[in-house]
Motif scaffolding. Structure first.
Motif, PDB file in Angstrom:
ATOM      1  N   HIS A  34       0.803  -1.223   0.116  1.00  0.00           N
ATOM      2  CA  HIS A  34      -0.125  -0.037  -0.040  1.00  0.00           C
ATOM      3  C   HIS A  34       0.750   1.175   0.040  1.00  0.00           C
ATOM      4  CE1 HIS A  34      -3.131  -2.879   0.624  1.00  0.00           C
ATOM      5  NE2 HIS A  34      -2.923  -3.231   1.835  1.00  0.00           N
ATOM      6  N   TRP A  35       1.654   1.201   0.946  1.00  0.00           N
ATOM      7  CA  TRP A  35       2.642   2.547   1.106  1.00  0.00           C
ATOM      8  C   TRP A  35       3.478   2.945   0.137  1.00  0.00           C
ATOM      9  CZ3 TRP A  35       7.816   2.783   1.269  1.00  0.00           C
ATOM     10  CH2 TRP A  35       8.587   1.876   1.599  1.00  0.00           C
ATOM     11  N   ARG A  36       4.127   1.688  -0.707  1.00  0.00           N
ATOM     12  CA  ARG A  36       4.675   1.942  -1.980  1.00  0.00           C
ATOM     13  C   ARG A  36       4.097   2.456  -3.030  1.00  0.00           C
ATOM     14  NH1 ARG A  36       7.291  -2.467   0.759  1.00  0.00           N
ATOM     15  NH2 ARG A  36       9.533  -2.515   0.557  1.00  0.00           N
ATOM     16  N   PHE A  37       2.806   1.781  -3.224  1.00  0.00           N
ATOM     17  CA  PHE A  37       2.004   2.348  -4.207  1.00  0.00           C
ATOM     18  C   PHE A  37       1.632   3.687  -4.217  1.00  0.00           C
ATOM     19  CE2 PHE A  37      -2.293   2.803  -5.856  1.00  0.00           C
ATOM     20  CZ  PHE A  37      -2.037   2.743  -7.261  1.00  0.00           C
ATOM     21  N   PHE A  38       1.287   4.044  -2.984  1.00  0.00           N
ATOM     22  CA  PHE A  38       0.818   5.649  -2.774  1.00  0.00           C
ATOM     23  C   PHE A  38       1.974   6.378  -3.069  1.00  0.00           C
ATOM     24  CE2 PHE A  38       0.380   9.215   0.026  1.00  0.00           C
ATOM     25  CZ  PHE A  38      -0.842   9.816  -0.381  1.00  0.00           C
ATOM     26  N   ILE A  39       3.126   6.112  -2.661  1.00  0.00           N
ATOM     27  CA  ILE A  39       4.484   7.133  -2.784  1.00  0.00           C
ATOM     28  C   ILE A  39       4.566   7.200  -4.644  1.00  0.00           C
ATOM     29  CG2 ILE A  39       6.917   7.093  -2.497  1.00  0.00           C
ATOM     30  CD1 ILE A  39       6.572   6.024   0.160  1.00  0.00           C
ATOM     31  N   ILE A  40       4.792   6.042  -5.069  1.00  0.00           N
ATOM     32  CA  ILE A  40       4.895   5.957  -6.522  1.00  0.00           C
ATOM     33  C   ILE A  40       3.834   6.822  -7.242  1.00  0.00           C
ATOM     34  CG2 ILE A  40       4.568   4.470  -8.635  1.00  0.00           C
ATOM     35  CD1 ILE A  40       6.084   2.387  -7.013  1.00  0.00           C
ATOM     36  N   TYR A  41       2.545   6.750  -6.588  1.00  0.00           N
ATOM     37  CA  TYR A  41       1.469   7.311  -7.417  1.00  0.00           C
ATOM     38  C   TYR A  41       1.600   9.071  -7.151  1.00  0.00           C
ATOM     39  CZ  TYR A  41      -3.292   8.522  -8.825  1.00  0.00           C
ATOM     40  OH  TYR A  41      -4.425   9.002  -9.539  1.00  0.00           O
ATOM     41  N   ILE A  42       1.865   9.326  -6.155  1.00  0.00           N
ATOM     42  CA  ILE A  42       2.313  10.801  -5.790  1.00  0.00           C
ATOM     43  C   ILE A  42       3.373  11.257  -6.259  1.00  0.00           C
ATOM     44  CG2 ILE A  42       2.187  12.575  -3.934  1.00  0.00           C
ATOM     45  CD1 ILE A  42      -0.578  11.481  -4.398  1.00  0.00           C
ATOM     46  N   VAL A  43       4.439  10.746  -6.146  1.00  0.00           N
ATOM     47  CA  VAL A  43       5.690  11.144  -6.806  1.00  0.00           C
ATOM     48  C   VAL A  43       5.691  11.320  -8.097  1.00  0.00           C
ATOM     49  CG1 VAL A  43       8.366  10.812  -6.689  1.00  0.00           C
ATOM     50  CG2 VAL A  43       6.952  10.471  -4.713  1.00  0.00           C
ATOM     51  N   SER A  44       5.051  10.493  -8.745  1.00  0.00           N
ATOM     52  CA  SER A  44       5.137  10.377  -9.938  1.00  0.00           C
ATOM     53  C   SER A  44       4.297  11.522 -10.632  1.00  0.00           C
ATOM     54  CB  SER A  44       4.490   8.917 -10.748  1.00  0.00           C
ATOM     55  OG  SER A  44       5.496   7.950 -10.410  1.00  0.00           O
ATOM     56  N   GLY A  45       3.189  11.778  -9.996  1.00  0.00           N
ATOM     57  CA  GLY A  45       2.373  12.919 -10.467  1.00  0.00           C
ATOM     58  C   GLY A  45       3.185  14.228 -10.213  1.00  0.00           C
ATOM     59  N   ILE A  46       3.764  14.447  -9.018  1.00  0.00           N
ATOM     60  CA  ILE A  46       4.637  15.582  -8.837  1.00  0.00           C
ATOM     61  C   ILE A  46       5.757  15.814  -9.877  1.00  0.00           C
ATOM     62  CG2 ILE A  46       5.978  16.858  -7.481  1.00  0.00           C
ATOM     63  CD1 ILE A  46       4.642  15.400  -4.950  1.00  0.00           C
TER      64      ILE A  46
END
Length: 226
Positions: free
Chosen positions: A92-104
């Protein structure tokens, strides 16, 4: 390997992100319309000029904004489909980080290289990051045929979409490129849970690259048009 891949079967973060995105779209709709420029800007769409004025949060908020029903339908469907594969695989937390950092990073690339007066909104920056994360994982665990084939599929998806971007107007191709770079590096740095690959020095190097590239794009975006 397969047991570890399926260790977290529920894509809670994926569904949460989708719910937030739909909720924001409803706010757009009832605040003047999702295609209304004033509404989009009010709710956090990215324009280079406003970021340059200090509104840094516009590098994050566009991830959750969408322009029109077709836009949110396509991105929402992609988030749900891909997220239900990737999130149980990496956690879960890896997925969230990838999603947000990629977006930024996608929005930073748009700031640095995109059109100055364009309005940017949409989760596609994060979605390209999700695609690229599969490539990173496939490379790390390239002896695993399942992951290798999955990585090839998503590499093809990235290439096809970028080629389509070149033929369509109004598409922020730089946002997509930046998102893919972010997902590739962060996916490489995080890897899969409870598997000590890649080496820690390589993970740290990937994170350093994320910081350096992000800083470079931010500085370039603020200087070129400032």
């Amino acid at each position: 390997m397969q047991q570890i891949i399926n260790r977290q079967s529920k894509a809670y973060v994926t569904w949460g992100l989708l719910a937030i995105t739909i909720g924001v779209f409803l706010v757009e709709t009832f605040s003047g319309g999702s295609k209304n420029i004033n509404t989009l800007i009010m709710l956090g769409a990215k324009t280079n000029g406003l970021v340059q004025e200090g509104q840094w949060w516009r590098l994050i908020t566009p991830i959750f904004l969408h322009i029109g029903v077709f836009h949110i339908f396509m991105n929402g469907f992609t988030l749900l489909y891909v997220g239900q594969i990737l999130e149980p695989m990496i956690g879960h937390w890896r997925f969230f980080i990838i999603y947000i950092v990629s977006g930024i990073m996608g929005n930073l690339a748009s700031l640095a290289f995109g059109a100055n007066n364009a309005i940017s909104a949409g989760a596609s920056t994060s979605l390209f990051g999700m695609f690229a994360a599969f490539i990173a994982i496939a490379y790390i665990y390239r002896e695993n045929r399942f992951l290798t084939e999955l990585g090839k599929s998503f590499l093809g998806l990235i290439v096809i979409n970028l080629l389509m971007d070149l033929t369509m107007s109004g598409i922020d191709i730089w946002g997509h490129v930046g998102g893919a770079i972010g997902g590739l590096l962060i996916g490489y740095a995080l890897g899969l849970p409870k598997i000590n690959r890649p080496k820690m020095i390589l993970r740290i190097l990937a994170i350093v690259l994320v910081v350096v590239i992000s800083y470079f794009m931010y500085v370039k975006g603020m200087i070129v048009y400032g």
